[in-house]
Motif scaffolding. Structure first.
Motif, mmCIF file in Angstrom:
data_model
loop_
_atom_site.group_PDB
_atom_site.id
_atom_site.type_symbol
_atom_site.label_atom_id
_atom_site.label_comp_id
_atom_site.label_asym_id
_atom_site.label_seq_id
_atom_site.Cartn_x
_atom_site.Cartn_y
_atom_site.Cartn_z
ATOM 1 N N THR A 129 45.776 35.443 37.985
ATOM 2 C CA THR A 129 45.320 36.728 38.492
ATOM 3 C C THR A 129 43.888 36.565 38.962
ATOM 4 O O THR A 129 43.311 35.486 38.854
ATOM 5 C CB THR A 129 45.399 37.821 37.389
ATOM 6 O OG1 THR A 129 45.243 39.112 37.988
ATOM 7 C CG2 THR A 129 44.299 37.660 36.339
ATOM 8 N N LYS A 130 43.321 37.643 39.500
ATOM 9 C CA LYS A 130 41.887 37.642 39.739
ATOM 10 C C LYS A 130 41.260 38.290 38.524
ATOM 11 O O LYS A 130 41.525 39.452 38.230
ATOM 12 C CB LYS A 130 41.548 38.409 41.009
ATOM 13 C CG LYS A 130 40.056 38.340 41.306
ATOM 14 C CD LYS A 130 39.742 38.914 42.672
ATOM 15 C CE LYS A 130 38.248 38.956 42.888
ATOM 16 N NZ LYS A 130 37.918 39.679 44.135
ATOM 17 N N ILE A 190 44.460 49.707 36.790
ATOM 18 C CA ILE A 190 44.358 48.547 35.898
ATOM 19 C C ILE A 190 42.911 48.093 35.712
ATOM 20 O O ILE A 190 42.487 47.797 34.593
ATOM 21 C CB ILE A 190 45.221 47.377 36.445
ATOM 22 C CG1 ILE A 190 46.706 47.756 36.421
ATOM 23 C CG2 ILE A 190 44.990 46.104 35.619
ATOM 24 C CD1 ILE A 190 47.625 46.716 37.043
ATOM 25 N N LEU A 191 42.146 48.036 36.793
ATOM 26 C CA LEU A 191 40.762 47.522 36.677
ATOM 27 C C LEU A 191 39.919 48.391 35.765
ATOM 28 O O LEU A 191 39.192 47.904 34.906
ATOM 29 C CB LEU A 191 40.105 47.438 38.056
ATOM 30 C CG LEU A 191 40.580 46.317 38.975
ATOM 31 C CD1 LEU A 191 39.872 46.384 40.313
ATOM 32 C CD2 LEU A 191 40.358 44.958 38.322
ATOM 33 N N ARG A 199 49.495 32.704 41.574
ATOM 34 C CA ARG A 199 50.360 33.531 40.710
ATOM 35 C C ARG A 199 51.357 32.644 39.996
ATOM 36 O O ARG A 199 51.576 31.490 40.372
ATOM 37 C CB ARG A 199 51.112 34.561 41.559
ATOM 38 C CG ARG A 199 50.221 35.459 42.401
ATOM 39 C CD ARG A 199 49.635 36.585 41.587
ATOM 40 N NE ARG A 199 48.819 37.469 42.429
ATOM 41 C CZ ARG A 199 48.216 38.557 41.983
ATOM 42 N NH1 ARG A 199 48.317 38.901 40.715
ATOM 43 N NH2 ARG A 199 47.489 39.300 42.787
ATOM 44 N N GLY A 232 41.539 33.007 47.332
ATOM 45 C CA GLY A 232 42.953 33.275 47.120
ATOM 46 C C GLY A 232 43.238 33.475 45.650
ATOM 47 O O GLY A 232 42.345 33.317 44.815
ATOM 48 N N ILE A 233 44.480 33.833 45.351
ATOM 49 C CA ILE A 233 44.879 34.064 43.962
ATOM 50 C C ILE A 233 46.172 33.296 43.714
ATOM 51 O O ILE A 233 47.141 33.446 44.460
ATOM 52 C CB ILE A 233 45.097 35.569 43.687
ATOM 53 C CG1 ILE A 233 43.811 36.360 43.983
ATOM 54 C CG2 ILE A 233 45.534 35.786 42.233
ATOM 55 C CD1 ILE A 233 43.988 37.861 43.895
#
Lengths: 121, 357
Positions: free
Chosen positions: B308-309, B33-34, B289, B286-287
């Motif tokens: 998301t990040k 994905i990245l 969601r 942290g993330i």
């Protein structure tokens, strides 16, 4: 030393008489995809076999990390704070936490048995 | 599970396949994905979006029906232009968000979300009045999105047509393939969305993949489509918008026009919304969601709708729908698996490409 695996895809390896290191398997990092964040128990926290000791987050989702050992956290790999992607790059050589404890092979799989596991079912 | 004309291509090219709205779609390919995300921000990416639905609405009463059922105003929409709107119910709640193309006088192409095709069709058919014909052509249409700073370079290898933002051209030939070429997208980058006959989709895709090699073209899955649209703060149905949320609550007031003669949600959308959409970045590590609870001064005020990040900003970002009373506050807390993480409100979008309006 040899690595042993939990069916939840963490590995554990004895590094000296009193300490083990814990990481995740190559299968786990592949299934997670790009890892972007890690949070774990801290120094001095207890961990128990099969219990959550942290979370690993990829772009798409968050997964629990389950401890493959009983003991007390003696070190946390702080390199992963800024570079969690190291777990994707070299999962078998990058450890997440070190625990004062012993590998209990009776509750774990050998590398050979783990690799033979049908992980998609 | 439903498929698209490109499902086999994805599977043959290491697509990590998932169920998305009942369609078997690639989440990402081998590079992840990245990598795909950065390819779209820096180069060009191809997305199979054939799962999206397409309807044709035509007849002398086509416009009045759109005016009645969709939040935006289409009276001044010109042939060759597209406009975004939200299909709403009488109580102001959202059925779906749509892109509406005016192809001829009294004829519109309506593009809808994959998971909502049947719901939307049922709703349209139950509401349409007068001399108008509705047709669901979803199964016969393929769609490819070409997105990124090199998207225009890639397309210009096949056509000379110049399209402004939200402009489109019907019956355009890309080699011998007849397409609708549209300068639209869902990534926050420049780009095109291209509609073709279902049976031409694979050929068109392979043409772009081969031709774009020197530009660094990358096949992209739904994973980065989500992170890209989130950075651009574009709503996703099922997240920011849903059957219980009005367009005003979702922060889409600029697409709600009440100065229309007959509009189904006129009354419901005339009052101030009780909830509002905000953008947040996390201060603590942290993330956040989707589904995480949001607090302000210890009080529960709403939920995260997407988080998301951000790969572009390298920072945890999130959108939330919160009680309107707290809309102007700056500091918030988000419950992430039992931990309260500090977050601050930021202006949306999180990411805006250089040179964008």
């Amino acid at each position: 030393m040899e690595k042993y695996y939990a069916t939840s895809h963490e590995w554990v390896m004895q590094v000296d008489d009193q300490h083990v290191r814990v990481g995740i398997s190559d299968y786990a990092q592949k299934a997670l995809g790009d890892i972007v964040f890690l949070s774990t128990h801290e120094l001095g926290d207890s961990v128990s076999f099969g219990e959550r000791f942290g979370d690993v987050e990829s772009v798409k989702a968050v997964s629990e990390l389950l401890s493959p050992v009983d003991g007390v956290v003696s070190k946390v790999n702080t390199d992963l704070e800024d570079k969690p992607e190291l777990l994707n790059e070299d999962p078998l050589n990058v450890w997440i936490i070190e625990v004062e404890g012993q590998v209990d092979t009776s509750r774990l799989l050998s590398e050979e048995a783990y690799l033979a596991l049908d992980k998609d079912h | 599970m439903k498929t698209t004309p490109l499902t086999n291509w994805h599977q043959d090219h290491s697509g990590n396949m998932v169920d998305f709205g009942g369609f078997w779609m690639p989440l990402h390919y081998a590079n992840g994905i990245l990598h795909e995300h950065h390819s779209v921000r820096e180069k060009v990416g191809l997305f199979d979006v054939s799962h999206m639905g397409e309807f044709i609405l035509q007849g002398p009463d086509a416009l009045s029906n759109l005016q009645y059922l969709v939040s935006n105003d289409f009276r001044d929409l010109q042939i060759g232009k597209a406009r975004y709107g939200i299909l709403v119910r009488e109580d102001g709640s959202s059925v779906d968000d749509l892109l509406i193309y005016k192809t001829h006088e009294d004829r519109y192409l309506i593009v809808v979300n994959a998971a909502n095709i049947e719901k939307d069709e049922t709703y349209f058919r139950s509401q349409l009045k007068g001399d108008v014909n509705f047709e669901n052509i979803s199964d016969s249409v393929g769609q490819i999105a070409v997105q990124g700073p090199f998207a225009d370079t890639l397309l210009k290898r096949f056509t000379d047509v110049e399209l402004g933002y939200y402009g489109f051209q019907e019956d355009l030939l890309i080699q011998d393939i007849k397409v609708v070429l549209s300068r639209t997208g869902y990534t926050g980058e420049d780009g095109y969305e291209i509609y073709c006959k279902a049976e031409d989709t694979v050929k068109l895709w392979e043409l772009f993949m081969a031709s774009g090699k020197d530009l660094g073209v990358e096949a992209c899955g739904l994973g980065c489509r989500d992170t890209l649209r989130l950075e651009a703060a574009m709503p996703l149905f099922g997240h920011e918008l849903n059957d219980e949320t009005t367009p005003l609550e979702a922060g889409l007031s600029m697409f709600v026009k009440l100065e229309k003669e007959h509009f189904i949600a006129q009354e419901a959308l005339s009052t101030k919304p009780l909830r509002r959409r905000i953008g947040l970045t996390l201060v603590d590590r942290g993330i956040a969601r989707e589904g995480s609870d949001v607090y302000c001064d210890g009080e529960w005020i709403g939920k995260i709708t997407s988080g998301t990040k951000s790969p572009t900003l390298n920072q945890a970002i999130a959108m939330a729908i919160i009680k309107a009373d707290y809309f102007k506050n700056e500091n918030f807390e988000i419950d992430v698996r039992g931990k309260r993480l500090k977050a601050v409100r930021v202006k949306l979008p999180f990411y805006k490409r250089q040179g964008a309006k």
